[in-house]
Structures are given as C-alpha cells and as structure tokens.
Design a protein around this motif. Sequence first.
Motif, PDB file in Angstrom:
ATOM      1  N   ASP A  98       0.850  -1.196   0.000  1.00 59.11           N
ATOM      2  CA  ASP A  98       0.000   0.000   0.000  1.00 59.11           C
ATOM      3  C   ASP A  98       0.881   1.240   0.000  1.00 59.11           C
ATOM      4  O   ASP A  98       1.331   1.690   1.051  1.00 59.11           O
ATOM      5  N   TRP A 100       0.159   4.266  -0.447  1.00 60.80           N
ATOM      6  CA  TRP A 100      -0.436   5.452   0.174  1.00 60.80           C
ATOM      7  C   TRP A 100      -0.241   5.453   1.690  1.00 60.80           C
ATOM      8  O   TRP A 100      -0.433   6.495   2.341  1.00 60.80           O
ATOM      9  N   HIS A 101       0.151   4.344   2.248  1.00 59.25           N
ATOM     10  CA  HIS A 101       0.437   4.272   3.686  1.00 59.25           C
ATOM     11  C   HIS A 101       1.700   5.023   4.065  1.00 59.25           C
ATOM     12  O   HIS A 101       1.798   5.556   5.190  1.00 59.25           O
ATOM     13  N   TRP A 102       2.664   5.098   3.141  1.00 57.46           N
ATOM     14  CA  TRP A 102       4.022   5.468   3.531  1.00 57.46           C
ATOM     15  C   TRP A 102       4.298   6.956   3.720  1.00 57.46           C
ATOM     16  O   TRP A 102       5.160   7.317   4.551  1.00 57.46           O
ATOM     17  N   PRO A 103       3.641   7.888   3.035  1.00 62.17           N
ATOM     18  CA  PRO A 103       3.979   9.295   3.295  1.00 62.17           C
ATOM     19  C   PRO A 103       3.853   9.709   4.757  1.00 62.17           C
ATOM     20  O   PRO A 103       4.674  10.493   5.255  1.00 62.17           O
ATOM     21  N   GLU A 104       2.868   9.182   5.458  1.00 62.55           N
ATOM     22  CA  GLU A 104       2.706   9.527   6.877  1.00 62.55           C
ATOM     23  C   GLU A 104       3.490   8.604   7.794  1.00 62.55           C
ATOM     24  O   GLU A 104       3.715   8.935   8.956  1.00 62.55           O
ATOM     25  N   PRO A 116       6.426  11.965  -3.657  1.00 63.29           N
ATOM     26  CA  PRO A 116       5.245  11.332  -3.069  1.00 63.29           C
ATOM     27  C   PRO A 116       4.545  10.443  -4.085  1.00 63.29           C
ATOM     28  O   PRO A 116       4.815  10.538  -5.296  1.00 63.29           O
ATOM     29  N   PRO A 117       3.676   9.544  -3.648  1.00 59.09           N
ATOM     30  CA  PRO A 117       2.996   8.662  -4.593  1.00 59.09           C
ATOM     31  C   PRO A 117       2.270   9.436  -5.683  1.00 59.09           C
ATOM     32  O   PRO A 117       1.642  10.464  -5.411  1.00 59.09           O
ATOM     33  N   LYS A 118       2.391   8.940  -6.906  1.00 65.60           N
ATOM     34  CA  LYS A 118       1.648   9.565  -8.004  1.00 65.60           C
ATOM     35  C   LYS A 118       1.450   8.540  -9.111  1.00 65.60           C
ATOM     36  O   LYS A 118       2.257   7.624  -9.294  1.00 65.60           O
ATOM     37  N   ILE A 128       2.270   2.395  -8.974  1.00 67.67           N
ATOM     38  CA  ILE A 128       2.292   3.744  -8.424  1.00 67.67           C
ATOM     39  C   ILE A 128       3.593   3.887  -7.645  1.00 67.67           C
ATOM     40  O   ILE A 128       3.804   3.180  -6.654  1.00 67.67           O
ATOM     41  N   MET A 130       6.739   5.781  -5.423  1.00 67.18           N
ATOM     42  CA  MET A 130       7.076   6.788  -4.413  1.00 67.18           C
ATOM     43  C   MET A 130       8.565   6.680  -4.171  1.00 67.18           C
ATOM     44  O   MET A 130       9.125   5.581  -4.202  1.00 67.18           O
ATOM     45  N   GLN A 144       3.834   0.421  -5.518  1.00 66.84           N
ATOM     46  CA  GLN A 144       2.701  -0.496  -5.439  1.00 66.84           C
ATOM     47  C   GLN A 144       2.366  -0.971  -6.849  1.00 66.84           C
ATOM     48  O   GLN A 144       1.991  -0.172  -7.712  1.00 66.84           O
TER      49      GLN A 144
END
Length: 300
Positions: A98, A100-104, A116-118, A128, A130, A144
């Motif tokens: 996942d 989208w989990h990793w930026p935070e 960042p994910p894009k 996707i 990052m 991902q």
Amino acid sequence: MTILHGTIMGGLSTLPDLERGLAAYRDTLGLDLVERGELPEGLAASWGCPGNAGSPYAVLRPKSGAPCWFRLVEQANHPDFKPTTTYGWAAFETTVEDVWHWPEALPADLFTIVGPPKVLENIEPAFIPMQALGPGREMVYLNQVLGDLPDTDLPRAGSRVDRIFIVVLATPDREASIAWYCDRLALRRGEDYTLPYSMINDAFGLAPDTQTTITMVSHGRMPIVEVDDYPDEAAPRARHDGKLPPGNALVTLAVEDLDDCTAEWLAPPSPREGALYEGRRAATAIGAGGELVECVETGA
C-alpha cells in the motif's frame, strides 16, 4: 528455493550509523534482521573495497521470505555525494502492498520523501511509485504494483515491504551499459521508454517537461536493471579511497553459472557463507557505468 538467473538477490547501501539504518529498515519498513556483525575481510576485498573490512553491517529480508536481502554497511558519509547526480546505482525499487500508507509512516529523521505517490503519465499505469532517501542518502522507491507491462511481469508484494524488483542505473553511455549486461551476463534488452523523469529533472534543475530515455534490461519477462540516460552535468561518484560508493553502493544478481559469464571479476569466484550466499560461489565486477555488480551462482 529456486532462484532464477537474473534475479535481484540484494541491494547494499552505506550509511553513517548502522543503528539508525536498523531503525529505518527493520523498525519502520518492517524487514526482518537475519544477520549482523563485522564485514569479513575477504568479502570486502572481493568487492574491491578492502577499506570496509571490519565495518559494522546488517542483512535484512522481507517478511514474505522472498530471496532478496537488503544489506547495510556502516561508513562515513562523503561530503561530495549528492543523490541522483552521479553515475552508478541510483535507486533500489521495492514492491509494497500500500504505497499510500508510507507518506505519513516514514519518520522525518530517518527518511526524506523526494517523490510522493503519483500515478505515472505517458506509460501504462502498471504501478504507483514513491521515492525516498534513507539515512545514508540512498534512494529507495516504494512501488505499489497494479499490473504487468506488455513484455514484463511485475511482482506483487507478499508483505508490507517486499523484494527489490528493479535496480536503477545512472550511466554516461546507456547503450554501452545495456550491452555490458547483455554480453557479460546473458540478459536481454527490453523496451525503451521516454518520459519526463522528475527525479532527474529536479536534481539537475531542468525544466519539468525535460524528457529522459530509459531502457529495461531483463531476463525473459522479469525486469532487472533500469538503465537511465543522465544529463551531461552528471559525474562519477565521489567515494572514500578503498571503500564502497556512498548511498546505493552494490547490487547482487543471481547467475546460473559464473563460468559462463564473461565479466572481468575483481577477484576469482569463491564460495561465501552467511545470509544471501549460503555457501554459493560469488564474484564481483565493475559495470560500464562504474557500478559494482556482485553475481551469485544459483544454478538456475
């Protein structure tokens, strides 16, 4: 476990503090620590890096059990090293469950997020990406996977952070580097892609729409080395005498038979013990871009 010819068995990064490296890779990314100690003299010499003998090191592996080992070696930072501006290994691309989990989830004192994910443009949205810099200023992609490319199978993650499935090479001569892997290690040239590569454009202060051509070196449908054109402003990587390159330092690839490879080894192939090797023969060469390429004989 069968480890096929061309499989990325590991990526080695250097960092100034091994404990911070373990906090990043074990405690944050969730990899399992499988070995730690002081780097054996013979192994360091086989890499052409005798100055690393005795350096603290650690070996980690994804919880999925995939045959891929992340190695960390402690050495002082080099003041002239700036990521994504020099030739050699530029990044290790891992597959994650996942993105989208990793930026935070990445602590700012251990990781610097540089991409960042894009969702990618201009190519099939197979993954996707990052990008982040680790505690040794090594570049790690957390990708991902969504699907496969027309000529390439991309591995889905079996744990939160799984194997390295592409290693990124920055080179002064893309065609020469492609030929090196195809001729010396019996790999295959894959497709070319031309796209605006934000990591390169940002590092060199280029316009955002500046195009870069990249080529994938593969074995069958398995991706291995992404070979990137770099701007003329790029330079060889500064490093401490007798020691590993800073950042993304060395890549380990599986080969069926070392005697069938035509690379010029820094030292004769020799059996090695410990995590990753498990008694297999290994030898290291320098690729056309100045990168360290270790090959481990797996017989498949």
